[in-house]
Design a protein around this motif. Structure first.
Motif, mmCIF file in Angstrom:
data_model
loop_
_atom_site.group_PDB
_atom_site.id
_atom_site.type_symbol
_atom_site.label_atom_id
_atom_site.label_comp_id
_atom_site.label_asym_id
_atom_site.label_seq_id
_atom_site.Cartn_x
_atom_site.Cartn_y
_atom_site.Cartn_z
ATOM 1 N N UNK A 200 0.892 -1.199 0.023
ATOM 2 C CA UNK A 200 -0.116 0.079 0.086
ATOM 3 C C UNK A 200 0.764 1.395 0.129
ATOM 4 N N UNK A 201 1.978 1.163 0.605
ATOM 5 C CA UNK A 201 2.909 2.316 0.867
ATOM 6 C C UNK A 201 3.582 2.527 -0.566
ATOM 7 N N UNK A 202 3.913 1.547 -1.168
ATOM 8 C CA UNK A 202 4.587 1.568 -2.467
ATOM 9 C C UNK A 202 3.770 2.363 -3.447
ATOM 10 N N UNK A 203 2.451 1.771 -3.429
ATOM 11 C CA UNK A 203 1.624 2.384 -4.309
ATOM 12 C C UNK A 203 1.513 3.822 -4.468
ATOM 13 N N UNK A 204 1.097 4.156 -3.124
ATOM 14 C CA UNK A 204 1.018 5.583 -2.612
ATOM 15 C C UNK A 204 1.941 6.491 -3.143
ATOM 16 N N UNK A 205 2.917 6.186 -2.365
ATOM 17 C CA UNK A 205 4.516 6.772 -2.654
ATOM 18 C C UNK A 205 4.754 7.009 -4.213
ATOM 19 N N UNK A 206 4.685 5.954 -4.885
ATOM 20 C CA UNK A 206 5.022 6.151 -6.223
ATOM 21 C C UNK A 206 4.171 6.877 -7.059
ATOM 22 N N UNK A 207 2.708 6.943 -6.830
ATOM 23 C CA UNK A 207 1.715 7.802 -7.331
ATOM 24 C C UNK A 207 2.322 9.386 -7.178
ATOM 25 N N UNK A 208 2.404 9.387 -5.788
ATOM 26 C CA UNK A 208 2.808 10.871 -5.422
ATOM 27 C C UNK A 208 4.122 11.120 -6.278
ATOM 28 N N UNK A 209 5.115 10.362 -6.208
ATOM 29 C CA UNK A 209 6.291 10.827 -6.956
ATOM 30 C C UNK A 209 6.300 10.897 -8.373
ATOM 31 N N UNK A 210 5.335 10.172 -9.284
ATOM 32 C CA UNK A 210 5.191 10.445 -10.479
ATOM 33 C C UNK A 210 4.123 11.406 -10.847
ATOM 34 N N UNK A 211 3.157 11.793 -10.210
ATOM 35 C CA UNK A 211 2.272 13.003 -10.074
ATOM 36 C C UNK A 211 3.091 14.349 -9.859
ATOM 37 N N UNK A 212 3.513 14.331 -8.693
ATOM 38 C CA UNK A 212 4.075 15.755 -8.201
ATOM 39 C C UNK A 212 5.528 15.857 -9.281
ATOM 40 N N UNK A 213 6.040 14.829 -9.691
ATOM 41 C CA UNK A 213 7.513 15.000 -10.291
ATOM 42 C C UNK A 213 7.614 14.811 -11.629
ATOM 43 N N UNK B 28 7.569 3.317 -12.018
ATOM 44 C CA UNK B 28 6.675 2.714 -12.834
ATOM 45 C C UNK B 28 6.544 1.051 -12.369
ATOM 46 N N UNK B 29 7.970 0.794 -12.442
ATOM 47 C CA UNK B 29 7.978 -0.733 -11.989
ATOM 48 C C UNK B 29 7.517 -0.961 -10.664
ATOM 49 N N UNK B 30 7.513 -0.053 -9.797
ATOM 50 C CA UNK B 30 6.798 -0.214 -8.373
ATOM 51 C C UNK B 30 5.279 -0.396 -8.495
ATOM 52 N N UNK B 31 4.779 0.665 -9.246
ATOM 53 C CA UNK B 31 3.268 0.355 -9.634
ATOM 54 C C UNK B 31 2.964 -0.891 -10.450
ATOM 55 N N UNK B 32 3.732 -1.301 -11.016
ATOM 56 C CA UNK B 32 3.391 -2.820 -11.693
ATOM 57 C C UNK B 32 3.579 -3.979 -10.804
#
Length: 459
Positions: free
Chosen positions: A273-286, A366-370
């Protein structure tokens, strides 16, 4: 000279604790009331008597002074003392409420426990220092031999040589003569009994990998007659590193070699759950940073913006890892080659900057989201290099039980590896992760990674 005074430790401990307890009780009384008159009269006489009685009962029930030499350490001694103290305070508190003894001075009780803890701890630390020095000089020692010669046998001998304060003295190896142990043995199995008896050996260590069950049974059968202890050495180190535990089926101990930690459902769910939330934040904000990095990569050297390479993930499952391309397109035309560091001629000038700041790793979110990777975990490698690493460090296989990550302890402490030896050195750091995996530890690794990125210290 062989001194055997261990039998005196128990009564000496008992005497010292009771002396400390009574000195503390009377000393606290004098500090509080500036006199000793009345300390042996009611109502304090009954409290004094009850203090000693509770401590005696604790000693009889818990046997706090019986422990092997290997646990004769300051932290173990103080821990046991504090446990005894907590139980004593709890019982006195119940006694206080039960008889409504509000006429006793709370300040007197507080000072008593402070003095008692200090005196008892000082005795333990002082005794520990004296006894370690005494044993290091060769007194109060235990003589031991090792049956079965091999790496495990050498390890236990080296351990006691490195810790003379434990008072164990080595008297030789016993095994069937072979070309490997020629000139090392004190004798064979048939000579063991007489040697133990004439030399006064206290303990016989039997190394399970090198001794068969028939000889082991004979050694155990003779132990009572000749008066020595038998201790079995079994090399569980490779298993315990993978999270082994002991289960008891009635009276039978069973070693469970499946890792409880790695199979912990809650850890895996929360981490995902943390991986998904953190990755989405990094991809969106970054996203603006991603676009800038992509454009610079495109215009500073010919070739694709992203670089995809097969890596080995959890349970040996292959996947494609993504990075911003930091090398020229023909970097591995002759086959798999590790990077030679930031001075590697295959790395582009812009790629060198991205590696220093770890910006080339950003597409791996993106690997993390997958689900192929996690934000934090040991770095994934190619099968070509894994095969070579395992030959040197078989324990690497334990990392395949954990999902690989974008950043790891090895990446922080060591960085990129230029050859197999450096990969093995980095492995020593990454092996810590499965044992210490937690949300707080992941946050620490992420914070350290951000610091490395900000300082441009990526190796």
């Amino acid at each position: 000279m062989r001194h055997r005074y261990s039998i005196l430790f128990f009564p000496l401990h008992v005497f010292a604790d009771f002396l400390s307890l009574n000195v503390a009780f009377t000393g606290a009384y004098w500090i509080k009331f500036q006199t000793l008159e009345g300390v042996s009269d009611p109502p304090y006489a009954s409290l004094w008597w009850f203090f000693n009685s509770i401590w005696l009962i604790e000693i009889l029930l818990l046997k706090p002074y019986i422990f092997p030499r290997q646990l004769f350490k300051a932290d173990h001694l103080i821990k046991k003392l504090l446990i005894l103290m907590v139980i004593h305070v709890a019982v006195i508190a119940v006694y206080w409420v039960a008889i409504k003894a509000y006429y006793y001075s709370r300040e007197h009780l507080l000072i008593t426990y402070i003095l008692f803890t200090s005196l008892a701890a000082a005795f333990r630390i002082g005794g520990l220092i004296f006894l370690r020095e005494y044993r290091a000089r060769g007194y109060n020692n235990r003589r031991f031999v090792i049956v079965g010669y091999g790496k495990l046998a050498v390890s236990i001998q080296s351990f006691y040589e490195a810790h003379p304060e434990m008072g164990f003295r080595f008297y030789g190896y016993f095994d069937q003569p072979t070309t490997e142990n020629e000139g090392v043995l004190k004798g064979n199995y048939g000579e063991l009994r007489d040697y133990v008896k004439t030399q006064g050996i206290d303990c016989v260590y039997c190394c399970m990998p090198y001794i068969d069950s028939i000889h082991l049974k004979n050694i155990v059968d003779q132990a009572e007659e000749v008066d020595y202890q038998v201790k079995l050495l079994v090399d569980f180190r490779g298993f315990l590193a993978k999270g082994a535990s002991v289960e008891y089926h009635d009276f039978l101990p069973v070693l469970n070699l499946s890792s409880q930690m790695l199979a912990d459902f809650r850890v895996n769910v929360f981490k995902r759950a943390f991986d998904i939330i953190f990755s989405l934040c990094v991809i969106t904000l970054g996203l603006p940073i991603f676009l800038v990095l992509a454009l610079i990569t495109k215009f500073t050297s010919r070739g694709p913006i992203l670089y995809a390479q097969e890596r080995i993930g959890r349970e040996g499952k292959p996947f494609k890892i993504y990075k911003f391309r930091s090398m020229y397109t023909d970097a591995e035309k002759s086959g798999p080659v590790l990077s030679g560091g930031l001075l590697d001629s295959r790395i582009t000038p812009w790629g060198r900057f991205m590696r220093q700041t770890r910006l080339d790793e950003l597409p791996q979110f993106f690997n993390v989201l997958k689900g192929d990777m996690s934000v934090v975990g040991p770095r994934p490698e190619r099968q070509f290099f894994i095969d070579q690493i395992v030959e040197i460090a078989p324990e690497y296989r334990s990392l395949l039980k954990v999902k690989p990550g974008i950043t790891s302890i090895g990446q922080i402490k060591y960085g990129y590896a230029a050859n197999i030896d450096e990969m093995v050195q980095r492995l020593r750091y990454d092996l810590l992760y499965p044992k210490r995996r937690s949300f707080v530890f992941d946050m620490w690794i992420i914070a350290q990674t951000l610091r490395v990125m900000a300082q441009g210290r990526g190796k």
